[in-house]
Motif scaffolding. Sequence first.
Motif, PDB file in Angstrom:
ATOM      1  N   GLY A 155       1.371  -1.682  -1.898  1.00 21.02           N
ATOM      2  CA  GLY A 155       2.169  -2.759  -2.427  1.00 21.02           C
ATOM      3  C   GLY A 155       1.824  -4.200  -2.560  1.00 21.02           C
ATOM      4  N   ARG A 156       2.437  -4.997  -1.954  1.00 20.58           N
ATOM      5  CA  ARG A 156       1.876  -6.261  -1.740  1.00 20.58           C
ATOM      6  C   ARG A 156       1.055  -6.443  -0.528  1.00 20.58           C
ATOM      7  NH1 ARG A 156       7.396  -7.455  -2.386  1.00 20.58           N
ATOM      8  NH2 ARG A 156       7.748  -7.693  -0.335  1.00 20.58           N
ATOM      9  N   VAL A 157      -0.074  -7.104  -1.087  1.00 21.26           N
ATOM     10  CA  VAL A 157      -0.905  -7.320   0.063  1.00 21.26           C
ATOM     11  C   VAL A 157      -1.309  -8.952   0.248  1.00 21.26           C
ATOM     12  CG1 VAL A 157      -3.627  -6.942   0.394  1.00 21.26           C
ATOM     13  CG2 VAL A 157      -2.210  -5.132  -0.572  1.00 21.26           C
ATOM     14  N   LEU A 158      -1.674  -9.217   1.434  1.00 21.00           N
ATOM     15  CA  LEU A 158      -1.993 -10.676   1.736  1.00 21.00           C
ATOM     16  C   LEU A 158      -3.275 -10.638   2.262  1.00 21.00           C
ATOM     17  CD1 LEU A 158      -1.020 -13.494   2.526  1.00 21.00           C
ATOM     18  CD2 LEU A 158      -0.448 -12.783   5.071  1.00 21.00           C
ATOM     19  N   GLU A 159      -4.197 -11.342   1.761  1.00 20.88           N
ATOM     20  CA  GLU A 159      -5.460 -11.733   2.091  1.00 20.88           C
ATOM     21  C   GLU A 159      -5.716 -12.965   2.686  1.00 20.88           C
ATOM     22  OE1 GLU A 159      -9.896 -11.297  -0.017  1.00 20.88           O
ATOM     23  OE2 GLU A 159      -8.223 -12.541  -1.201  1.00 20.88           O
ATOM     24  N   ILE A 160      -6.442 -13.249   3.687  1.00 19.81           N
ATOM     25  CA  ILE A 160      -6.528 -14.594   4.472  1.00 19.81           C
ATOM     26  C   ILE A 160      -8.028 -14.769   4.135  1.00 19.81           C
ATOM     27  CG2 ILE A 160      -6.497 -15.866   6.522  1.00 19.81           C
ATOM     28  CD1 ILE A 160      -4.177 -12.946   6.198  1.00 19.81           C
ATOM     29  N   PHE A 214       1.934 -15.876   4.777  1.00 25.99           N
ATOM     30  CA  PHE A 214       2.735 -16.572   3.656  1.00 25.99           C
ATOM     31  C   PHE A 214       3.952 -15.753   3.458  1.00 25.99           C
ATOM     32  CE2 PHE A 214       3.623 -16.458  -1.017  1.00 25.99           C
ATOM     33  CZ  PHE A 214       3.999 -17.612  -1.066  1.00 25.99           C
ATOM     34  N   ALA A 215       4.753 -16.556   4.378  1.00 24.79           N
ATOM     35  CA  ALA A 215       6.123 -15.800   4.586  1.00 24.79           C
ATOM     36  C   ALA A 215       7.074 -15.337   3.319  1.00 24.79           C
ATOM     37  CB  ALA A 215       7.231 -16.648   5.445  1.00 24.79           C
ATOM     38  N   LYS A 216       6.948 -16.038   2.303  1.00 25.25           N
ATOM     39  CA  LYS A 216       7.676 -15.776   1.000  1.00 25.25           C
ATOM     40  C   LYS A 216       7.387 -14.530   0.387  1.00 25.25           C
ATOM     41  CE  LYS A 216       8.474 -20.422  -0.694  1.00 25.25           C
ATOM     42  NZ  LYS A 216       8.097 -21.502  -1.247  1.00 25.25           N
ATOM     43  N   GLY A 217       5.973 -14.145   0.616  1.00 24.37           N
ATOM     44  CA  GLY A 217       5.765 -12.707  -0.083  1.00 24.37           C
ATOM     45  C   GLY A 217       5.965 -11.492   0.904  1.00 24.37           C
ATOM     46  N   ALA A 218       6.455 -11.799   2.088  1.00 23.29           N
ATOM     47  CA  ALA A 218       6.571 -10.762   3.203  1.00 23.29           C
ATOM     48  C   ALA A 218       7.706 -10.075   2.905  1.00 23.29           C
ATOM     49  CB  ALA A 218       6.712 -11.481   4.613  1.00 23.29           C
ATOM     50  N   PRO A 219       7.677  -8.581   3.397  1.00 22.40           N
ATOM     51  CA  PRO A 219       6.830  -8.076   4.108  1.00 22.40           C
ATOM     52  C   PRO A 219       5.741  -7.521   3.209  1.00 22.40           C
ATOM     53  CG  PRO A 219       8.785  -6.647   3.825  1.00 22.40           C
ATOM     54  CD  PRO A 219       9.056  -7.987   3.108  1.00 22.40           C
ATOM     55  N   TYR A 220       4.269  -7.416   4.062  1.00 28.08           N
ATOM     56  CA  TYR A 220       3.236  -6.780   3.178  1.00 28.08           C
ATOM     57  C   TYR A 220       3.034  -5.306   3.703  1.00 28.08           C
ATOM     58  CZ  TYR A 220       2.818 -11.745   2.057  1.00 28.08           C
ATOM     59  OH  TYR A 220       3.064 -12.927   1.432  1.00 28.08           O
ATOM     60  N   ALA A 221       2.320  -4.610   2.637  1.00 28.46           N
ATOM     61  CA  ALA A 221       2.118  -3.229   2.898  1.00 28.46           C
ATOM     62  C   ALA A 221       0.802  -3.043   3.811  1.00 28.46           C
ATOM     63  CB  ALA A 221       2.028  -2.625   1.530  1.00 28.46           C
ATOM     64  N   TRP A 236       1.177 -12.903  11.245  1.00 26.05           N
ATOM     65  CA  TRP A 236       0.612 -11.880  10.389  1.00 26.05           C
ATOM     66  C   TRP A 236       1.185 -10.338  10.738  1.00 26.05           C
ATOM     67  CZ3 TRP A 236      -5.689 -12.325  10.775  1.00 26.05           C
ATOM     68  CH2 TRP A 236      -6.056 -13.478  10.236  1.00 26.05           C
ATOM     69  N   ILE A 237       1.609 -10.150  12.183  1.00 27.07           N
ATOM     70  CA  ILE A 237       2.324  -9.196  12.593  1.00 27.07           C
ATOM     71  C   ILE A 237       3.621  -9.107  12.034  1.00 27.07           C
ATOM     72  CG2 ILE A 237       2.736  -7.860  14.691  1.00 27.07           C
ATOM     73  CD1 ILE A 237      -0.086  -8.182  14.874  1.00 27.07           C
ATOM     74  N   ASP A 238       4.179 -10.264  12.261  1.00 28.59           N
ATOM     75  CA  ASP A 238       5.695 -10.433  11.739  1.00 28.59           C
ATOM     76  C   ASP A 238       5.736 -10.067  10.326  1.00 28.59           C
ATOM     77  OD1 ASP A 238       6.232 -11.527  14.329  1.00 28.59           O
ATOM     78  OD2 ASP A 238       6.361 -13.634  13.761  1.00 28.59           O
ATOM     79  N   GLN A 239       4.895 -10.697   9.418  1.00 29.70           N
ATOM     80  CA  GLN A 239       4.872 -10.339   8.241  1.00 29.70           C
ATOM     81  C   GLN A 239       4.449  -9.182   7.557  1.00 29.70           C
ATOM     82  OE1 GLN A 239       3.303 -14.165   6.182  1.00 29.70           O
ATOM     83  NE2 GLN A 239       4.543 -15.180   7.707  1.00 29.70           N
ATOM     84  N   LEU A 240       3.897  -8.229   8.464  1.00 33.17           N
ATOM     85  CA  LEU A 240       3.390  -6.716   8.175  1.00 33.17           C
ATOM     86  C   LEU A 240       4.563  -5.963   7.997  1.00 33.17           C
ATOM     87  CD1 LEU A 240       0.957  -5.343   7.679  1.00 33.17           C
ATOM     88  CD2 LEU A 240       0.675  -4.858   9.999  1.00 33.17           C
ATOM     89  N   ALA A 241       4.578  -5.305   7.042  1.00 33.83           N
ATOM     90  CA  ALA A 241       5.940  -4.092   6.935  1.00 33.83           C
ATOM     91  C   ALA A 241       5.946  -3.084   7.826  1.00 33.83           C
ATOM     92  CB  ALA A 241       5.762  -3.678   5.387  1.00 33.83           C
TER      93      ALA A 241
END
Length: 287
Positions: A155-160, A214-221, A236-241
Amino acid sequence: MNLKEHRASRAMPERPEAAIGDKRPGFPVRLSPNAGVPSASKRSLGSNASDVFKPQPLKRAVQGLQKPLPAGVGLDSQTVRSRMVDKLAKQGVQDAAVLAAMGQVERHRFVDTALANQAYEDTSLPIGLGQTISKPNVVARMLELLREGKGEKLGRVLEIGTGCGYQAAVLSHLASEVYSIERLRGLHEKARENLRHFRLANVHLLFGDGMEGFAKGAPYAAIIAAAGGEAIPPAWIDQLAVGGRLVAPMQTASGQQALVVIDKTDEGIRQTVLEAVHFVPLKSGTN
Ligand code: SAH
Protein backbone atom coordinates in the motif's frame (compact mmCIF):
# COMPACT_ATOMS: atom_id res chain seq x y z
CA MET A 1 38.36 15.30 3.66
CA ASN A 2 36.83 15.57 0.21
CA LEU A 3 38.46 15.05 -3.16
CA LYS A 4 38.87 18.77 -3.86
CA GLU A 5 40.76 19.27 -0.59
CA HIS A 6 43.06 16.36 -1.47
CA ARG A 7 43.87 17.88 -4.83
CA ALA A 8 44.50 21.31 -3.32
CA SER A 9 46.90 19.92 -0.75
CA ARG A 10 48.77 17.94 -3.40
CA ALA A 11 49.31 21.07 -5.47
CA MET A 12 51.12 22.70 -2.53
CA PRO A 13 54.96 22.65 -2.76
CA GLU A 14 56.64 20.18 -0.39
CA ARG A 15 58.40 23.02 1.44
CA PRO A 16 56.36 26.17 0.69
CA GLU A 17 58.77 28.42 2.64
CA ALA A 18 61.71 27.26 0.43
CA ALA A 19 59.95 27.96 -2.86
CA ILE A 20 60.58 31.72 -2.75
CA GLY A 21 64.32 31.86 -1.94
CA ASP A 22 65.40 28.81 -4.02
CA LYS A 23 67.40 29.19 -7.21
CA ARG A 24 65.17 28.62 -10.23
CA PRO A 25 66.29 25.81 -12.54
CA GLY A 26 67.85 26.75 -15.89
CA PHE A 27 66.39 25.62 -19.21
CA PRO A 28 65.83 23.04 -20.53
CA VAL A 29 64.41 21.70 -17.29
CA ARG A 30 65.22 18.03 -16.93
CA LEU A 31 62.15 16.22 -15.67
CA SER A 32 62.86 13.29 -13.43
CA PRO A 33 61.30 10.04 -14.66
CA ASN A 34 59.22 10.04 -11.49
CA ALA A 35 57.69 13.46 -12.10
CA GLY A 36 54.00 13.46 -11.30
CA VAL A 37 54.25 10.27 -9.21
CA PRO A 38 53.22 10.90 -5.62
CA SER A 39 56.28 10.88 -3.36
CA ALA A 40 56.73 8.13 -0.79
CA SER A 41 55.61 10.46 1.97
CA LYS A 42 52.44 11.29 0.07
CA ARG A 43 51.82 7.63 -0.67
CA SER A 44 52.27 6.83 2.98
CA LEU A 45 49.02 8.67 3.66
CA GLY A 46 47.44 5.21 3.59
CA SER A 47 46.00 3.00 0.90
CA ASN A 48 42.61 4.71 0.98
CA ALA A 49 44.11 8.13 0.56
CA SER A 50 46.25 7.07 -2.42
CA ASP A 51 43.19 5.46 -4.02
CA VAL A 52 41.52 8.85 -3.99
CA PHE A 53 44.25 10.20 -6.28
CA LYS A 54 43.67 7.57 -8.97
CA PRO A 55 41.23 8.93 -11.53
CA GLN A 56 40.27 5.34 -12.45
CA PRO A 57 36.46 5.36 -12.54
CA LEU A 58 36.35 8.62 -14.50
CA LYS A 59 38.94 7.31 -16.97
CA ARG A 60 36.93 4.17 -17.50
CA ALA A 61 33.73 6.16 -17.93
CA VAL A 62 35.34 8.47 -20.50
CA GLN A 63 36.84 5.54 -22.42
CA GLY A 64 33.38 4.01 -22.46
CA LEU A 65 31.90 7.18 -23.88
CA GLN A 66 34.54 7.37 -26.61
CA LYS A 67 34.00 3.77 -27.69
CA PRO A 68 30.31 3.37 -28.42
CA LEU A 69 28.88 0.11 -27.13
CA PRO A 70 27.80 -2.48 -29.72
CA ALA A 71 24.18 -2.17 -30.88
CA GLY A 72 21.71 -3.64 -28.42
CA VAL A 73 23.83 -3.11 -25.32
CA GLY A 74 23.66 0.70 -25.00
CA LEU A 75 22.49 2.04 -21.64
CA ASP A 76 18.99 2.57 -23.02
CA SER A 77 18.76 -1.08 -23.89
CA GLN A 78 16.87 -3.59 -21.79
CA THR A 79 19.84 -5.96 -22.23
CA VAL A 80 22.08 -4.17 -19.70
CA ARG A 81 19.34 -4.17 -17.10
CA SER A 82 18.49 -7.83 -17.74
CA ARG A 83 22.14 -8.65 -17.13
CA MET A 84 22.06 -6.73 -13.84
CA VAL A 85 18.87 -8.57 -12.85
CA ASP A 86 20.45 -11.97 -13.69
CA LYS A 87 23.35 -11.08 -11.43
CA LEU A 88 20.99 -10.02 -8.61
CA ALA A 89 19.16 -13.35 -8.92
CA LYS A 90 22.49 -15.22 -8.76
CA GLN A 91 23.37 -13.21 -5.65
CA GLY A 92 20.21 -14.57 -4.00
CA VAL A 93 17.42 -12.08 -4.73
CA GLN A 94 14.34 -14.24 -5.30
CA ASP A 95 11.34 -11.90 -5.29
CA ALA A 96 10.16 -11.79 -8.91
CA ALA A 97 8.36 -8.45 -8.42
CA VAL A 98 11.55 -6.82 -7.08
CA LEU A 99 13.62 -8.23 -9.93
CA ALA A 100 11.05 -7.03 -12.48
CA ALA A 101 10.98 -3.53 -10.98
CA MET A 102 14.79 -3.34 -10.96
CA GLY A 103 14.78 -4.47 -14.57
CA GLN A 104 12.40 -1.71 -15.51
CA VAL A 105 14.04 1.39 -13.98
CA GLU A 106 16.90 2.93 -15.97
CA ARG A 107 19.48 3.49 -13.23
CA HIS A 108 21.83 5.41 -15.52
CA ARG A 109 19.33 8.29 -15.63
CA PHE A 110 20.00 8.93 -11.92
CA VAL A 111 23.78 9.40 -12.00
CA ASP A 112 26.14 11.92 -13.64
CA THR A 113 26.87 11.32 -17.31
CA ALA A 114 30.52 10.61 -16.47
CA LEU A 115 29.43 7.73 -14.22
CA ALA A 116 26.61 6.41 -16.39
CA ASN A 117 28.71 3.53 -17.72
CA GLN A 118 28.97 2.17 -14.17
CA ALA A 119 25.25 2.49 -13.48
CA TYR A 120 24.53 -1.23 -13.90
CA GLU A 121 27.56 -2.46 -11.98
CA ASP A 122 27.02 -3.60 -8.43
CA THR A 123 28.46 -0.49 -6.88
CA SER A 124 27.31 2.55 -4.96
CA LEU A 125 27.97 5.85 -6.76
CA PRO A 126 28.23 9.49 -5.69
CA ILE A 127 25.13 11.60 -6.33
CA GLY A 128 26.42 14.93 -5.02
CA LEU A 129 26.45 16.73 -1.66
CA GLY A 130 28.47 13.87 -0.15
CA GLN A 131 25.66 11.33 -0.62
CA THR A 132 25.53 8.06 -2.56
CA ILE A 133 23.07 5.93 -4.47
CA SER A 134 23.07 2.45 -2.89
CA LYS A 135 24.36 -0.65 -4.71
CA PRO A 136 21.63 -2.39 -6.76
CA ASN A 137 22.16 -5.46 -4.58
CA VAL A 138 21.42 -3.53 -1.37
CA VAL A 139 18.36 -1.84 -2.89
CA ALA A 140 17.01 -5.22 -4.03
CA ARG A 141 17.72 -6.86 -0.67
CA MET A 142 15.91 -4.12 1.26
CA LEU A 143 12.92 -4.12 -1.07
CA GLU A 144 12.70 -7.89 -0.85
CA LEU A 145 12.68 -7.67 2.95
CA LEU A 146 10.02 -4.96 2.78
CA ARG A 147 7.76 -7.20 0.66
CA GLU A 148 8.45 -10.47 2.46
CA GLY A 149 5.27 -12.42 2.96
CA LYS A 150 3.18 -9.88 1.03
CA GLY A 151 2.06 -11.46 -2.21
CA GLU A 152 0.69 -8.42 -3.99
CA LYS A 153 1.56 -4.74 -4.19
CA LEU A 154 2.32 -2.83 -1.01
CA GLY A 155 0.00 0.00 0.00
CA ARG A 156 1.41 3.40 0.98
CA VAL A 157 5.17 3.38 1.53
CA LEU A 158 7.34 6.01 3.23
CA GLU A 159 10.96 6.36 2.10
CA ILE A 160 13.44 8.38 4.14
CA GLY A 161 16.34 9.68 2.04
CA THR A 162 15.18 10.30 -1.53
CA GLY A 163 18.75 11.00 -2.71
CA CYS A 164 18.70 10.91 -6.49
CA GLY A 165 15.26 9.29 -6.56
CA TYR A 166 16.30 5.88 -7.92
CA GLN A 167 14.88 3.75 -5.12
CA ALA A 168 11.67 5.80 -5.13
CA ALA A 169 11.29 4.95 -8.83
CA VAL A 170 11.78 1.23 -8.17
CA LEU A 171 9.32 1.43 -5.26
CA SER A 172 6.71 3.05 -7.48
CA HIS A 173 6.33 -0.34 -9.23
CA LEU A 174 5.89 -2.19 -5.94
CA ALA A 175 3.58 0.11 -3.97
CA SER A 176 0.32 1.99 -4.53
CA GLU A 177 1.79 5.30 -3.27
CA VAL A 178 5.36 6.33 -2.42
CA TYR A 179 6.09 9.26 -0.09
CA SER A 180 9.79 10.05 -0.20
CA ILE A 181 11.49 12.62 2.05
CA GLU A 182 14.87 14.27 1.56
CA ARG A 183 16.54 16.74 3.95
CA LEU A 184 18.96 18.27 1.42
CA ARG A 185 17.19 20.70 -0.89
CA GLY A 186 19.76 20.21 -3.66
CA LEU A 187 19.06 16.49 -3.82
CA HIS A 188 15.32 16.90 -3.41
CA GLU A 189 15.38 19.08 -6.53
CA LYS A 190 17.74 16.75 -8.38
CA ALA A 191 15.39 13.83 -7.70
CA ARG A 192 12.45 15.85 -8.99
CA GLU A 193 14.37 16.51 -12.20
CA ASN A 194 15.52 12.89 -12.56
CA LEU A 195 12.02 11.54 -12.01
CA ARG A 196 10.28 13.92 -14.42
CA HIS A 197 11.21 11.68 -17.35
CA PHE A 198 9.44 8.68 -15.78
CA ARG A 199 6.11 10.43 -15.09
CA LEU A 200 5.39 8.38 -11.99
CA ALA A 201 2.08 9.70 -10.70
CA ASN A 202 2.29 7.68 -7.46
CA VAL A 203 5.63 9.14 -6.25
CA HIS A 204 5.35 12.14 -3.92
CA LEU A 205 8.61 13.94 -3.19
CA LEU A 206 8.82 15.84 0.08
CA PHE A 207 11.46 18.20 1.40
CA GLY A 208 11.95 17.94 5.15
CA ASP A 209 13.43 16.08 8.07
CA GLY A 210 12.52 12.44 7.58
CA MET A 211 13.23 11.67 11.24
CA GLU A 212 9.77 13.07 11.88
CA GLY A 213 8.26 10.88 9.18
CA PHE A 214 5.29 12.27 7.29
CA ALA A 215 2.21 12.05 9.49
CA LYS A 216 -0.24 13.13 6.77
CA GLY A 217 0.38 9.96 4.76
CA ALA A 218 0.26 7.59 7.77
CA PRO A 219 -0.34 4.79 8.47
CA TYR A 220 2.18 3.20 6.10
CA ALA A 221 2.22 -0.41 4.98
CA ALA A 222 6.00 -0.12 4.84
CA ILE A 223 8.79 2.30 5.76
CA ILE A 224 12.29 2.16 4.28
CA ALA A 225 15.28 4.34 5.20
CA ALA A 226 18.43 4.90 3.14
CA ALA A 227 20.33 6.58 5.99
CA GLY A 228 21.26 5.13 9.37
CA GLY A 229 21.13 6.64 12.84
CA GLU A 230 21.79 5.44 16.38
CA ALA A 231 18.16 4.45 16.88
CA ILE A 232 14.93 4.11 14.93
CA PRO A 233 13.05 7.42 15.33
CA PRO A 234 9.81 6.86 17.32
CA ALA A 235 7.79 8.72 14.64
CA TRP A 236 8.51 5.92 12.17
CA ILE A 237 7.09 3.27 14.51
CA ASP A 238 4.05 5.47 15.25
CA GLN A 239 3.38 5.98 11.55
CA LEU A 240 3.78 2.30 10.63
CA ALA A 241 0.47 0.43 10.19
CA VAL A 242 -0.26 -2.63 12.31
CA GLY A 243 0.87 -5.50 10.08
CA GLY A 244 3.42 -3.19 8.47
CA ARG A 245 7.19 -3.54 8.21
CA LEU A 246 10.10 -1.12 8.50
CA VAL A 247 13.57 -1.77 7.03
CA ALA A 248 16.43 0.56 7.95
CA PRO A 249 20.14 0.69 8.67
CA MET A 250 20.90 1.34 12.33
CA GLN A 251 23.94 1.53 14.56
CA THR A 252 24.10 -1.54 16.78
CA ALA A 253 25.66 -2.07 20.22
CA SER A 254 29.03 -2.91 18.63
CA GLY A 255 29.06 0.53 16.98
CA GLN A 256 28.69 -1.02 13.50
CA GLN A 257 25.78 -0.37 11.22
CA ALA A 258 23.38 -3.24 10.50
CA LEU A 259 20.14 -3.71 8.64
CA VAL A 260 17.19 -3.79 11.03
CA VAL A 261 13.70 -5.11 10.32
CA ILE A 262 10.82 -4.00 12.54
CA ASP A 263 7.41 -5.66 12.34
CA LYS A 264 4.45 -3.97 14.00
CA THR A 265 1.91 -6.57 15.06
CA ASP A 266 -1.19 -6.72 17.26
CA GLU A 267 1.09 -8.05 19.99
CA GLY A 268 3.63 -5.26 19.67
CA ILE A 269 6.98 -4.56 17.99
CA ARG A 270 9.36 -7.28 16.81
CA GLN A 271 12.90 -6.24 15.88
CA THR A 272 15.35 -8.37 13.89
CA VAL A 273 18.97 -7.34 13.33
CA LEU A 274 20.48 -8.63 10.08
CA GLU A 275 23.78 -8.19 8.20
CA ALA A 276 26.25 -5.31 8.47
CA VAL A 277 25.75 -2.44 6.00
CA HIS A 278 27.33 0.95 5.23
CA PHE A 279 24.83 3.75 4.73
CA VAL A 280 25.27 7.50 4.99
CA PRO A 281 24.27 8.94 8.39
CA LEU A 282 20.71 9.88 9.25
CA LYS A 283 20.80 13.55 10.20
CA SER A 284 18.20 15.79 11.72
CA GLY A 285 17.00 19.12 10.32
CA THR A 286 17.16 20.32 6.73
CA ASN A 287 19.84 21.98 4.65
N1 SAH B 1 17.50 6.02 -1.87
C1 SAH B 1 18.48 6.96 -2.31
C2 SAH B 1 19.74 6.87 -1.47
C3 SAH B 1 20.23 8.21 -1.06
S1 SAH B 1 21.47 8.24 0.19
C4 SAH B 1 18.76 6.81 -3.79
O1 SAH B 1 18.22 5.92 -4.44
O2 SAH B 1 19.52 7.63 -4.33
C5 SAH B 1 20.53 8.68 1.62
C6 SAH B 1 19.89 10.01 1.65
O3 SAH B 1 19.32 10.18 2.94
C7 SAH B 1 20.83 11.20 1.45
O4 SAH B 1 20.42 11.92 0.33
C8 SAH B 1 20.65 12.02 2.75
O5 SAH B 1 20.68 13.43 2.53
C9 SAH B 1 19.29 11.57 3.20
N2 SAH B 1 18.98 11.80 4.63
C10 SAH B 1 19.77 11.67 5.72
N3 SAH B 1 19.10 11.99 6.83
C11 SAH B 1 17.83 12.33 6.44
C12 SAH B 1 16.66 12.78 7.12
N4 SAH B 1 16.62 12.96 8.45
N5 SAH B 1 15.56 13.05 6.39
C13 SAH B 1 15.55 12.89 5.05
N6 SAH B 1 16.63 12.49 4.34
C14 SAH B 1 17.76 12.21 5.03
